[in-house]
Write a protein that holds these residues in place. Structure first.
Motif, PDB file in Angstrom:
ATOM      1  N   THR A 312       0.858  -1.180   0.000  1.00 20.42           N
ATOM      2  CA  THR A 312       0.000   0.000   0.000  1.00 20.42           C
ATOM      3  C   THR A 312       0.896   1.233   0.000  1.00 20.42           C
ATOM      4  OG1 THR A 312      -1.890   1.057   1.090  1.00 20.42           O
ATOM      5  CG2 THR A 312      -0.187   0.136   2.516  1.00 20.42           C
ATOM      6  N   SER A 313       0.284   2.404   0.071  1.00 24.69           N
ATOM      7  CA  SER A 313       1.017   3.662   0.112  1.00 24.69           C
ATOM      8  C   SER A 313       0.369   4.584   1.138  1.00 24.69           C
ATOM      9  CB  SER A 313       1.015   4.347  -1.260  1.00 24.69           C
ATOM     10  OG  SER A 313       1.552   3.507  -2.257  1.00 24.69           O
ATOM     11  N   LEU A 314       1.213   5.377   1.814  1.00 20.78           N
ATOM     12  CA  LEU A 314       0.678   6.338   2.779  1.00 20.78           C
ATOM     13  C   LEU A 314      -0.192   7.384   2.098  1.00 20.78           C
ATOM     14  CD1 LEU A 314       3.835   6.884   5.030  1.00 20.78           C
ATOM     15  CD2 LEU A 314       1.760   5.640   5.632  1.00 20.78           C
ATOM     16  N   GLN A 315       0.209   7.773   0.890  1.00 21.84           N
ATOM     17  CA  GLN A 315      -0.563   8.732   0.114  1.00 21.84           C
ATOM     18  C   GLN A 315      -0.790   8.174  -1.276  1.00 21.84           C
ATOM     19  OE1 GLN A 315       1.053  12.698   0.125  1.00 21.84           O
ATOM     20  NE2 GLN A 315       1.517  12.666   2.308  1.00 21.84           N
ATOM     21  N   ASN A 319      -6.490   1.884  -0.040  1.00 22.71           N
ATOM     22  CA  ASN A 319      -6.547   0.649   0.748  1.00 22.71           C
ATOM     23  C   ASN A 319      -5.587   0.675   1.937  1.00 22.71           C
ATOM     24  OD1 ASN A 319      -3.994   0.243  -0.419  1.00 22.71           O
ATOM     25  ND2 ASN A 319      -4.340  -1.956  -0.675  1.00 22.71           N
ATOM     26  N   TYR A 320      -5.079   1.839   2.321  1.00 24.54           N
ATOM     27  CA  TYR A 320      -4.084   1.881   3.408  1.00 24.54           C
ATOM     28  C   TYR A 320      -4.668   1.331   4.714  1.00 24.54           C
ATOM     29  CZ  TYR A 320      -0.916   3.561   6.994  1.00 24.54           C
ATOM     30  OH  TYR A 320      -0.065   3.615   8.069  1.00 24.54           O
ATOM     31  N   ARG A 321      -5.810   1.848   5.152  1.00 24.05           N
ATOM     32  CA  ARG A 321      -6.387   1.390   6.430  1.00 24.05           C
ATOM     33  C   ARG A 321      -6.821  -0.077   6.384  1.00 24.05           C
ATOM     34  NH1 ARG A 321      -6.835   5.302  10.101  1.00 24.05           N
ATOM     35  NH2 ARG A 321      -6.771   7.481   9.406  1.00 24.05           N
ATOM     36  N   PRO A 322      -7.519  -0.530   5.327  1.00 26.95           N
ATOM     37  CA  PRO A 322      -7.826  -1.967   5.268  1.00 26.95           C
ATOM     38  C   PRO A 322      -6.578  -2.847   5.277  1.00 26.95           C
ATOM     39  CG  PRO A 322      -9.185  -0.761   3.706  1.00 26.95           C
ATOM     40  CD  PRO A 322      -8.172   0.213   4.230  1.00 26.95           C
ATOM     41  N   LEU A 341       4.722   2.295   0.653  1.00 25.51           N
ATOM     42  CA  LEU A 341       5.422   3.399   0.004  1.00 25.51           C
ATOM     43  C   LEU A 341       4.948   4.731   0.587  1.00 25.51           C
ATOM     44  CD1 LEU A 341       5.149   2.251  -3.729  1.00 25.51           C
ATOM     45  CD2 LEU A 341       6.995   1.769  -2.116  1.00 25.51           C
ATOM     46  N   ASP A 342       5.822   5.734   0.574  1.00 24.72           N
ATOM     47  CA  ASP A 342       5.410   7.071   1.003  1.00 24.72           C
ATOM     48  C   ASP A 342       4.348   7.640   0.066  1.00 24.72           C
ATOM     49  OD1 ASP A 342       7.118   7.055   3.157  1.00 24.72           O
ATOM     50  OD2 ASP A 342       8.771   8.005   2.088  1.00 24.72           O
ATOM     51  N   HIS A 343       4.598   7.512  -1.235  1.00 26.23           N
ATOM     52  CA  HIS A 343       3.660   7.989  -2.252  1.00 26.23           C
ATOM     53  C   HIS A 343       3.468   6.886  -3.290  1.00 26.23           C
ATOM     54  CE1 HIS A 343       5.281  11.715  -0.534  1.00 26.23           C
ATOM     55  NE2 HIS A 343       4.105  12.247  -0.815  1.00 26.23           N
ATOM     56  N   GLY A 344       2.247   6.660  -3.684  1.00 27.26           N
ATOM     57  CA  GLY A 344       1.981   5.655  -4.709  1.00 27.26           C
ATOM     58  C   GLY A 344       0.651   5.933  -5.365  1.00 27.26           C
ATOM     59  N   GLY A 345       0.069   4.893  -5.880  1.00 22.59           N
ATOM     60  CA  GLY A 345      -1.220   5.031  -6.552  1.00 22.59           C
ATOM     61  C   GLY A 345      -1.645   3.695  -7.104  1.00 22.59           C
ATOM     62  N   HIS A 346      -2.868   3.671  -7.574  1.00 23.85           N
ATOM     63  CA  HIS A 346      -3.443   2.438  -8.114  1.00 23.85           C
ATOM     64  C   HIS A 346      -3.105   2.362  -9.594  1.00 23.85           C
ATOM     65  CE1 HIS A 346      -6.125  -0.799  -6.813  1.00 23.85           C
ATOM     66  NE2 HIS A 346      -6.620  -0.803  -8.039  1.00 23.85           N
ATOM     67  N   ASN A 347      -1.820   2.139  -9.910  1.00 23.77           N
ATOM     68  CA  ASN A 347      -1.386   2.239 -11.297  1.00 23.77           C
ATOM     69  C   ASN A 347      -0.125   1.415 -11.541  1.00 23.77           C
ATOM     70  OD1 ASN A 347       0.915   3.938 -10.464  1.00 23.77           O
ATOM     71  ND2 ASN A 347      -0.622   5.537 -10.159  1.00 23.77           N
ATOM     72  N   PHE A 348       0.213   1.291 -12.841  1.00 24.66           N
ATOM     73  CA  PHE A 348       1.361   0.478 -13.236  1.00 24.66           C
ATOM     74  C   PHE A 348       2.669   1.021 -12.667  1.00 24.66           C
ATOM     75  CE2 PHE A 348      -0.066  -2.066 -17.201  1.00 24.66           C
ATOM     76  CZ  PHE A 348      -1.253  -2.395 -16.568  1.00 24.66           C
TER      77      PHE A 348
END
Length: 369
Positions: A312-315, A319-322, A341-348
């Motif tokens: 998951t990612s903090l930002q 889905n961070y909390r689940p 990760l500190d920063h991420g996203g729902h992506n490739f």
């Protein structure tokens, strides 16, 4: 021209540029008053907008490989045919072979090979396509009797198995990691989580419908070990995926420790999403619906000797909390690891950062001994 082809994209781009030039050239002639001129201006603007949006859509689809064909885009893709008989080596039929995009890939002794196959389920009676990456060690002299660990890899939904070859580069990453001795050579089985496209079956056995959990949990491991030199123990097989595929990977690993010893969920969901693409998955079966909620299942069902990895990612991730709840609920004898990760996203882009350490983690927990 196929939906993901270069020729379609560049042809559409070229036509868009020509039309834009035509608009610039013709606009002065259409600037006069009159209903014909007004309709002409409206038509030119509409055509340019449609072409521009088409170019943007084609570019996005080429990057994320959301739809692999025109029929899939139109929602007309038919489910794979039901198998009437499967078992042993007949459960895996090779359709085609291709070379992986790695240095020396033209020689399978150096780059391995990717087989396009149709896999048939003995109990579920499901037939569905997949790609099987065989590492170069599989073909090298002296390894004729060597068995290998394997990982089933699932894309998200919607998506195509080609995502896992091109967009997420699983074969290339696995080849590079093994070459640099960061992982053991592994067989990768690259698939979609749905077995009845365009429906999103989400690894659930649906009443009077596709028996998706049975396929992934029971049929698929049996078919693979019957067709390839894969260790027969659950310690030899793992399953991983992103998004919906990540949910499926965690669900199947949790509920089938007798066949998978490890499950990896990249940006995973923790419960099935019920919508128009899934249809009614449970038909009033509340017990099965609860069982398919992974956070409920961890609290109420036995946990086997399964290793989990969740990311998951903090930002940037919803889905961070689940994910934190999932981690807290895993109990002995199961084990859980995580990547945050500190920063991420729902992506490739995010998943391509997570895949190499995930494969290293998976390799360390799979064995053929």
């Amino acid at each position: 021209m196929t939906l993901t082809s270069n020729s379609l994209f560049f042809t559409t781009l070229f036509v868009t540029a020509l039309m834009f030039g035509a608009v610039v050239w013709l606009w002065p002639r259409l600037a006069r008053q009159g209903w014909r001129q007004v309709l002409g201006r409206m038509g030119l603007v509409l055509v340019v907008q449609v072409l521009t949006l088409s170019v943007i859509g084609l570019a996005a689809n080429r990057s994320f490989l959301i739809y692999g064909s025109w029929t899939e885009l139109a929602g007309l893709e038919k489910p794979a045919p039901i198998s009437q008989d499967a078992g042993g080596n007949s459960a895996v039929k090779v359709i085609d072979r291709q070379k992986p995009d790695v240095p020396g890939g033209a020689n399978k002794l150096l780059g391995g090979e990717i087989e396009k196959v149709m896999i048939q389920g003995e109990r579920s009676k499901i037939a569905t396509p997949a790609y099987v990456y065989l590492p170069p060690e599989y073909f090298q002299k002296g390894n004729e009797k060597r068995v290998f660990p394997a990982a089933v890899v699932l894309t998200g939904f919607p998506g195509t198995a080609e995502n896992l070859i091109h967009g997420l580069r699983y074969p290339k990453t696995a080849w590079s990691l093994a070459k640099h001795k960061k992982t053991k050579p592994m067989i990768l089985v690259l698939m979609r989580p749905t077995v009845a496209p365009p429906r999103n079956t989400q690894c659930v056995d649906i009443k009077d419908g596709p028996q998706t959990e049975t396929f992934f949990g029971t049929d698929l491991p049996k078919a693979l070990t019957g067709a390839y030199r894969i260790g027969a123990s659950p310690r030899s097989m793992g399953i991983m995926g992103d998004s919906t595929g990540g949910y499926c990977a965690l669900k199947v690993a949790l509920e089938h420790p007798e066949t998978y010893s490890a499950g990896v969920g990249l940006s995973a969901d923790y419960a099935p999403e019920i919508d128009g693409e899934s249809g009614d998955l449970f038909h009033g079966n509340t017990a099965e619906e609860k069982r398919s909620d992974l956070l409920w299942a961890l609290d109420h069902l036995p946990q086997g000797k399964t290793n989990f990895l969740v990311t998951t990612s903090l930002q940037g991730e919803s889905n961070y909390r689940p994910t934190q709840k999932f981690i807290a609920k895993v109990k002995d004898p199961a084990r859980v690891s995580s990547i945050t990760l500190d920063h991420g996203g729902h992506n490739f882009k995010t998943w391509n950062r997570e895949i190499p350490p995930s494969l290293e983690w998976l390799s360390a927990r799979l064995t053929t001994e």
